[in-house]
Design a protein around this motif. Structure first.
Motif, PDB file in Angstrom:
ATOM      1  N   SER A  33       0.769  -1.128   0.033  1.00 60.41           N
ATOM      2  CA  SER A  33      -0.148   0.028   0.015  1.00 60.41           C
ATOM      3  C   SER A  33       0.893   1.288  -0.029  1.00 60.41           C
ATOM      4  O   SER A  33       0.611   2.239  -0.648  1.00 60.41           O
ATOM      5  N   ALA A  34       1.863   1.339   0.912  1.00 57.43           N
ATOM      6  CA  ALA A  34       2.746   2.382   0.960  1.00 57.43           C
ATOM      7  C   ALA A  34       3.490   2.628  -0.532  1.00 57.43           C
ATOM      8  O   ALA A  34       3.588   3.915  -1.051  1.00 57.43           O
ATOM      9  N   LYS A  35       4.059   1.446  -1.041  1.00 58.85           N
ATOM     10  CA  LYS A  35       4.536   1.718  -2.449  1.00 58.85           C
ATOM     11  C   LYS A  35       3.534   2.303  -3.503  1.00 58.85           C
ATOM     12  O   LYS A  35       3.937   3.073  -4.451  1.00 58.85           O
ATOM     13  N   HIS A  36       2.605   1.645  -3.346  1.00 60.08           N
ATOM     14  CA  HIS A  36       1.421   2.020  -4.399  1.00 60.08           C
ATOM     15  C   HIS A  36       1.219   3.753  -4.227  1.00 60.08           C
ATOM     16  O   HIS A  36       0.926   4.182  -5.271  1.00 60.08           O
ATOM     17  N   ARG A  37       1.277   4.025  -3.167  1.00 56.94           N
ATOM     18  CA  ARG A  37       1.110   5.525  -2.951  1.00 56.94           C
ATOM     19  C   ARG A  37       2.203   6.306  -3.280  1.00 56.94           C
ATOM     20  O   ARG A  37       2.417   7.651  -2.644  1.00 56.94           O
ATOM     21  N   GLY A  38       3.426   5.841  -3.629  1.00 53.11           N
ATOM     22  CA  GLY A  38       4.660   6.609  -3.706  1.00 53.11           C
ATOM     23  C   GLY A  38       5.574   6.579  -2.712  1.00 53.11           C
ATOM     24  O   GLY A  38       6.478   7.349  -2.483  1.00 53.11           O
ATOM     25  N   VAL A  39       5.132   5.935  -1.332  1.00 56.30           N
ATOM     26  CA  VAL A  39       5.985   6.321  -0.303  1.00 56.30           C
ATOM     27  C   VAL A  39       7.218   4.988  -0.194  1.00 56.30           C
ATOM     28  O   VAL A  39       7.226   4.163  -0.753  1.00 56.30           O
ATOM     29  N   ASP A  40       8.372   5.729  -0.037  1.00 56.01           N
ATOM     30  CA  ASP A  40       9.604   4.879  -0.265  1.00 56.01           C
ATOM     31  C   ASP A  40       9.747   4.152   1.261  1.00 56.01           C
ATOM     32  O   ASP A  40       9.840   4.643   2.192  1.00 56.01           O
TER      33      ASP A  40
END
Length: 81
Positions: free
Chosen positions: A50-57
């Motif tokens: 979910s984090a990666k999907h939202r562009g969170v490294d």
């Protein structure tokens, strides 16, 4: 139910689940796996995805820390038999 409300409900449920995982350090991962079918491991992976999907490294260690309240290696050393 609108999307915003659904997201708020899901987020609240997730926070409750994370709180339970962090509070119940007496529960062994194998017990959780037997009862819930790999949920704690999947929860970390879902969090990371979910984090990666939202562009969170974020990496897996950071995701497990978000779920367990500490890095998985530390949790394993302190609480897992």
């Amino acid at each position: 139910m609108d999307d915003k409300t659904q997201t708020e409900i899901e987020a609240a449920a997730f926070r409750g689940l994370v709180e339970q995982v962090q509070r119940r350090t007496d529960e062994q991962n194998i017990d959780i796996l037997n009862v819930a079918g790999y949920f704690s491991i999947c929860l970390s992976m879902w969090y990371l995805s979910s984090a990666k999907h939202r562009g969170v490294d974020m990496d897996y260690d950071q995701a497990t820390e978000a779920v367990y309240g500490m890095p998985y290696g530390e949790l394993k050393k302190k609480y897992q038999k």
